[in-house]
Design an enzyme around this catalytic site. Structure first.
Site, mmCIF file in Angstrom:
data_model
loop_
_atom_site.group_PDB
_atom_site.id
_atom_site.type_symbol
_atom_site.label_atom_id
_atom_site.label_comp_id
_atom_site.label_asym_id
_atom_site.label_seq_id
_atom_site.Cartn_x
_atom_site.Cartn_y
_atom_site.Cartn_z
ATOM 1 N N PRO A 1 4.713 8.431 -46.595
ATOM 2 C CA PRO A 1 4.947 7.147 -45.908
ATOM 3 C C PRO A 1 4.684 7.254 -44.408
ATOM 4 C CG PRO A 1 6.785 7.738 -47.343
ATOM 5 C CD PRO A 1 5.908 8.937 -47.238
ATOM 6 N N GLU A 2 3.912 6.309 -43.886
ATOM 7 C CA GLU A 2 3.612 6.251 -42.466
ATOM 8 C C GLU A 2 4.206 4.953 -41.905
ATOM 9 O OE1 GLU A 2 -0.546 7.098 -41.686
ATOM 10 O OE2 GLU A 2 -0.726 8.239 -43.533
#
Ligand SMILES: [Zn+2]
Length: 292
Positions: free
Chosen positions: A2-3
């Site tokens: 996840p960014e």
């Protein structure tokens, strides 16, 4: 992993599930690297507290509590934060999920050995769960006024960055531009997917020395980065492996990728096959013709 967009989508959907609610009980797995604060201490500190706000700093989520303490959450590589009651199949990777029989796919999720944190609330509404198969996620309780080296080292949020921020960070730097983009102390929130996509839009190879990126390219790079981050936010993030939204939905940005994970497939601009090289210790994807 996840960014920024995935963490921001998580924040937006998790906020109504946390903010304003009072914590009645906390269940955890055994002490492990997942718990920066030991689980028994964590449970004791959270009990009876009400959540006031949920903020995002880079890839971190930060819940402020009514005693001015803060709860720091990081999804790591495979972390999933979600409301109780969503179908269990949504929590599996797409390959494992589709291997389940239809009746199994419809079953509600039951907490398993990877569900490291369960928060229950006094209003009797849905629990909030934190599941993480690979355990690179982190949970930390911060006392009122306590600083966190993890937060203090973060640079400007990628969505808020100005061209001058990137320009000054690249000057005289021999390290490659990809490594610089992934450095959370330069731009917070950027990871492998969006760095590769932004470099494609700017026509810059990930292996280029940061100091050799021109001012015009730097402008294009930051503009491209914001464009892909905003577009991913609008489509609910990328659900390439384990990422799910707190409500159980999946993001759709993966369908729009130009280079990331498209090794051997034709460039959308010039039809040259996309290549993958290990750059900055990460698998990096680019078009050998469009990016120099
Ligand atoms: Zn190309």
């Amino acid at each position: 992993m996840p960014e920024l967009p995935e963490v921001e989508v998580t924040r937006r959907q998790l906020s109504p599930l946390l903010v304003g609610r009072t914590i009645r009980a906390v269940a955890t797995t055994r002490p492990s690297r997942f718990f920066v604060t030991p689980p028994r201490t964590l449970a004791r500190r959270l009990l009876g507290r009400r959540v006031l706000t949920l903020e995002r700093r880079g890839k971190y989520l930060l819940a402020r509590l009514d005693d001015d303490a803060r709860l720091l959450l990081h999804l790591g590589m495979t972390g999933q934060l979600f409301a109780a009651g969503i179908p269990g199949v949504r929590l599996l990777s797409s390959t494992r999920g589709s291997a389940l029989a239809p009746e199994q796919q419809a079953e509600a999720f039951r907490p398993d050995s990877h569900t490291h944190l369960i928060i229950r609330f006094s209003d009797g509404g849905p629990d909030v769960l934190f599941r993480d198969v690979r355990k690179f996620g982190r949970v930390q309780w911060l006392a009122a006024g306590e600083s966190s080296p993890r937060l203090d080292r973060l640079g400007v949020d990628a969505l808020q960055a100005r061209p001058a921020d990137l320009w000054s960070a690249t000057r005289g730097r021999r390290r490659c531009i990809k490594a610089l983009l992934l450095d959370q102390s330069v731009l917070a929130g950027v990871g492998n997917i969006y760095a590769d996509e932004a470099l494609f839009l700017a026509g810059v190879r990930p292996s280029r020395r940061a100091g050799r990126v021109s001012r015009a390219e730097g402008h294009r790079l930051l503009a491209g980065l914001k464009r892909v981050l905003q577009r991913s936010l609008a489509t609910g993030g990328s659900s390439i492996s384990d990422y799910i939204q707190p409500g159980g939905g999946r993001g759709r940005y993966q369908d729009e990728r130009r280079v990331y994970g498209r090794t051997g497939e034709p460039c959308r601009r010039c039809r040259t096959p996309i290549v993958r090289r290990l750059i900055a210790q990460r698998g990096s994807h680019f078009c050998p013709r469009c990016q120099s």
